[in-house]
Design a protein around this motif. Structure first.
Motif, PDB file in Angstrom:
ATOM      1  N   GLY A  10       0.795  -1.231   0.000  1.00 39.20           N
ATOM      2  CA  GLY A  10       0.000   0.000   0.000  1.00 39.20           C
ATOM      3  C   GLY A  10       0.821   1.271   0.000  1.00 39.20           C
ATOM      4  N   PRO A  67      -3.493   8.370   8.237  1.00 40.05           N
ATOM      5  CA  PRO A  67      -4.074   8.429   6.894  1.00 40.05           C
ATOM      6  C   PRO A  67      -4.795   9.751   6.638  1.00 40.05           C
ATOM      7  CG  PRO A  67      -5.365   6.977   8.307  1.00 40.05           C
ATOM      8  CD  PRO A  67      -4.160   7.405   9.103  1.00 40.05           C
ATOM      9  N   ARG A 100      -1.993  10.226  -5.081  1.00 42.39           N
ATOM     10  CA  ARG A 100      -2.974   9.444  -4.335  1.00 42.39           C
ATOM     11  C   ARG A 100      -2.569   9.455  -2.864  1.00 42.39           C
ATOM     12  NH1 ARG A 100      -2.920   3.817  -5.789  1.00 42.39           N
ATOM     13  NH2 ARG A 100      -0.731   4.145  -6.241  1.00 42.39           N
ATOM     14  N   PRO A 103      -3.447   4.379   1.424  1.00 38.47           N
ATOM     15  CA  PRO A 103      -4.711   3.818   1.925  1.00 38.47           C
ATOM     16  C   PRO A 103      -4.661   3.595   3.434  1.00 38.47           C
ATOM     17  CG  PRO A 103      -3.514   2.194   0.603  1.00 38.47           C
ATOM     18  CD  PRO A 103      -2.752   3.482   0.511  1.00 38.47           C
ATOM     19  N   ALA A 104      -5.785   3.801   4.100  1.00 39.92           N
ATOM     20  CA  ALA A 104      -5.839   3.685   5.560  1.00 39.92           C
ATOM     21  C   ALA A 104      -5.395   2.308   6.044  1.00 39.92           C
ATOM     22  CB  ALA A 104      -7.247   4.006   6.056  1.00 39.92           C
ATOM     23  N   TRP A 105      -5.671   1.250   5.287  1.00 46.16           N
ATOM     24  CA  TRP A 105      -5.308  -0.098   5.721  1.00 46.16           C
ATOM     25  C   TRP A 105      -3.797  -0.323   5.734  1.00 46.16           C
ATOM     26  CZ3 TRP A 105      -2.499  -2.570   2.074  1.00 46.16           C
ATOM     27  CH2 TRP A 105      -2.706  -2.236   0.734  1.00 46.16           C
TER      28      TRP A 105
END
Length: 163
Positions: A10, A67, A100, A103-105
Motif C-alpha cells: 500500500g 491516513p 494518491r 490507503p488507511a489499511w
C-alpha cells in the motif's frame, strides 16, 4: 527480525498522508512519502512545501503518521502545505498534485489515542525543560496522537508554562 511479507503493501513514493512534525509535536501536517527502504521496512516522510531538514524515517506502525482525513475525524487541526493558498481540501489537493493518498489499511497496528491512561486535567510530576534538575507539579493540557501536552503549575514568581 524478518518483516512480514506485506509490511510495506500500500505504500508508494509520492503518496500523501498526515504526519506529526517531530520538531513541534503539536503540529500535524500534510506530507508525502519521499522514499521507501524495503530492506528494513522504513518510509521517509517529507512535509509538503518544507525543506528536507524536517524529513524523518518511520515504519508503517508509527504513531507519528496518519491516513488522509485522520485530523478531521479526530478534531485535530491539519496544517496545509507551506505556501498553499486558499482552503485546504484533501480531494482537491490530490487532484491538483496528481497524487494518491496512502490507503488507511496500510497503516499497521495503530491503536487509537483513546487508549491512553492520561486524561486532560490530570495532575502529574514533570521535568522542567528550562531547568532539568527540577521536578514540578504539572497538569495534562491535552492528549493527542500518543503525545501529552503538559502545563507546569505556577510554583514560583513568573513560573509555569508548557512542556
Amino acid at each position: 527480525p524478518k518483516l512480514p511479507q506485506n509490511w510495506l503493501a500500500g505504500w508508494n513514493v509520492g503518496m500523501k498522508l498526515e504526519a506529526v512534525d517531530k520538531h513541534n509535536a503539536a503540529l500535524v501536517c500534510v506530507a508525502t512519502v519521499g522514499n521507501i527502504l524495503s530492506s528494513d521496512g522504513r518510509i521517509l516522510i517529507h512535509f509538503d512545501g518544507w525543506e528536507i531538514e524536517y524529513d524523518y524515517w518511520v515504519k508503517p506502525d508509527s504513531p507519528f503518521i496518519k491516513p488522509k482525513g485522520w485530523c478531521e475525524q479526530n478534531g485535530v487541526t491539519l496544517n496545509k502545505p507551506k505556501g498553499y493558498r486558499g482552503d485546504f481540501k484533501w480531494d482537491k489537493y490530490l487532484e491538483e498534485t496528481g497524487c494518491r493518498a496512502v490507503p488507511a489499511w496500510a497503516f499497521r497496528s495503530q491503536k487509537s489515542n483513546n487508549t491512553s491512561l492520561f486524561r486532560r486535567g490530570m495532575k502529574i510530576e514533570a521535568v522542567d525543560k528550562r531547568n532539568p534538575v527540577l521536578i514540578r507539579v504539572a497538569s495534562v493540557a491535552d492528549v493527542v496522537c500518543h503525545q501529552l501536552r503538559v502545563s507546569l503549575e505556577c510554583a514560583f514568581q513568573g513560573g509555569g508554562g508548557n512542556l
